[in-house]
Write a protein that holds these residues in place. Structure first.
Motif, short mmCIF file in Angstrom:
data_model
loop_
_atom_site.label_atom_id
_atom_site.label_comp_id
_atom_site.label_asym_id
_atom_site.label_seq_id
_atom_site.Cartn_x
_atom_site.Cartn_y
_atom_site.Cartn_z
N CYS A 195 10.36 -33.57 0.85
CA CYS A 195 10.44 -34.99 1.21
C CYS A 195 9.84 -35.18 2.61
O CYS A 195 9.17 -34.30 3.13
CB CYS A 195 11.89 -35.45 1.16
SG CYS A 195 12.60 -35.45 -0.50
N SER A 196 10.12 -36.31 3.23
CA SER A 196 9.41 -36.71 4.45
C SER A 196 9.61 -35.76 5.62
O SER A 196 10.73 -35.43 6.00
CB SER A 196 9.87 -38.11 4.87
OG SER A 196 9.47 -39.07 3.92
N ASP A 211 11.14 -36.87 11.13
CA ASP A 211 11.96 -36.77 9.93
C ASP A 211 12.08 -35.33 9.45
O ASP A 211 11.24 -34.47 9.74
CB ASP A 211 11.44 -37.69 8.82
CG ASP A 211 11.95 -39.12 8.99
OD1 ASP A 211 12.90 -39.33 9.77
OD2 ASP A 211 11.39 -40.05 8.36
N GLY A 237 13.48 -34.30 5.99
CA GLY A 237 14.04 -34.47 4.66
C GLY A 237 14.17 -33.16 3.90
O GLY A 237 13.82 -32.08 4.39
N HIS A 247 15.10 -38.18 4.24
CA HIS A 247 14.53 -38.22 5.57
C HIS A 247 15.31 -37.38 6.59
O HIS A 247 14.79 -37.12 7.68
CB HIS A 247 14.43 -39.66 6.08
CG HIS A 247 13.42 -40.47 5.33
ND1 HIS A 247 12.16 -40.73 5.83
CD2 HIS A 247 13.47 -41.06 4.12
CE1 HIS A 247 11.48 -41.45 4.96
NE2 HIS A 247 12.26 -41.66 3.90
N THR A 272 16.63 -48.63 10.07
CA THR A 272 15.46 -47.76 9.93
C THR A 272 14.38 -48.23 10.87
O THR A 272 14.23 -49.43 11.12
CB THR A 272 14.93 -47.81 8.48
OG1 THR A 272 15.98 -47.49 7.57
CG2 THR A 272 13.76 -46.87 8.27
N SER A 303 7.69 -45.06 8.16
CA SER A 303 8.93 -44.68 7.49
C SER A 303 9.12 -45.60 6.28
O SER A 303 8.14 -45.97 5.64
CB SER A 303 10.11 -44.73 8.45
OG SER A 303 11.29 -44.28 7.82
N GLU A 319 4.09 -45.81 4.10
CA GLU A 319 4.83 -45.58 2.86
C GLU A 319 4.24 -46.40 1.73
O GLU A 319 3.78 -47.53 1.92
CB GLU A 319 6.31 -45.88 3.06
CG GLU A 319 6.71 -47.33 2.96
CD GLU A 319 7.71 -47.56 1.83
OE1 GLU A 319 7.28 -47.55 0.67
OE2 GLU A 319 8.90 -47.77 2.11
N HIS A 346 5.64 -41.08 1.11
CA HIS A 346 6.85 -41.48 0.38
C HIS A 346 6.47 -41.80 -1.07
O HIS A 346 6.83 -42.83 -1.62
CB HIS A 346 7.53 -42.67 1.05
CG HIS A 346 9.01 -42.74 0.79
ND1 HIS A 346 9.55 -43.46 -0.24
CD2 HIS A 346 10.06 -42.15 1.42
CE1 HIS A 346 10.86 -43.33 -0.23
NE2 HIS A 346 11.20 -42.53 0.77
#
Length: 243
Positions: free
Chosen positions: A19-20, A34, A36, A64, A137, A153, A174, A210
């Motif tokens: 993930c991120s 990040d 993740g 994240h 966020t 993000s 994203e 993402h």
């Protein structure tokens, strides 16, 4: 500046696809954006964990931040056995539980960010914009010298992003949804919205991140390119962008 994509999948990781997570570097100084699921394992392909002393978390959804807990224990163990002597600095939105979790581990420190924050870490200047997302966020802008990276993000589209990302040398945008879907409730952008942001901000290079686990990603890319900025690519784990 350099940016290495560690991972870019939304929601949950794939096999060998975290993930991120994005490693920002200049003059041997490194910051992780990040952390993740899957990021901590994969970032070690490129750097010793003890050489990253600053981690910025855009928000507290698992894709994240879930690997940050293991990072804290890495710093604890590596400090005790003499592999490092610098604290791990974690930055994120104000949250008492996150602050408690970070600071209950020795050699780890937590600092809050908000829309008014300006951080100077090593050669980098960080500023932030509050996003449209179900929890607090932030988009993150990283500047060093004349170079600028903007990481959206997670967020639904807002025209405020255009000014925030204006003339970015690299825009990490994203693109969770396909053209024609509605991301206003979930707080995510479609591919065409990401492409529109890329075009209107005049970003010099763009990577879509993402990414969804369904559909044809080439269609996602095509609809983003159709908005007029032709310097758009899909993020790939391990890719290095040098500015």
């Amino acid at each position: 500046m350099k940016c290495r994509v560690i991972g870019m999948w939304g929601g949950f990781p794939k096999e060998n696809g975290p993930c991120s997570g994005y490693l920002i570097e200049q003059d041997e100084f490194k910051v992780l954006l990040d952390c993740g699921s899957g990021v901590l394992t994969n970032v070690q392909k490129y750097v010793d964990l003890n050489n990253i002393n600053h981690v910025l978390l855009s928000h507290y959804h698992y894709d994240h931040f879930s690997d940050i807990g293991a990072y804290l224990f890495s710093r604890l163990v590596n400090t005790k056995i003499g592999n490092t002597d610098e604290a791990l600095h974690v930055y994120g939105p104000d949250d008492e539980e996150m602050k408690r979790r970070v600071e209950e581990i020795e050699y780890c420190e937590f600092s809050t960010i908000d829309k008014n924050s300006e951080l100077h870490i090593g050669p980098f200047r960080f500023t932030f914009m509050r996003n449209n997302h179900p929890i607090e966020t932030y988009s993150i802008k990283i500047e060093s010298g004349h170079k600028k990276i903007v990481y959206t993000s997670d967020t639904s589209y807002t025209s405020k992003l255009i000014e925030f990302a204006a003339d970015a040398d690299l825009l990490i945008a994203e693109s969770s949804l396909y053209d024609g879907m509605d991301g206003s409730a979930s707080g995510h952008m479609t591919s065409s919205e990401a492409g529109m942001l890329a075009y209107q901000s005049k970003a010099k290079k763009v990577i879509l991140t993402h990414l969804p686990h369904y559909g044809e990603l080439e269609e996602l890319l095509a609809s983003a390119l159709n908005e007029g900025n032709h310097a758009i690519e899909l993020a790939r784990p391990g890719v290095l962008i040098e500015l």
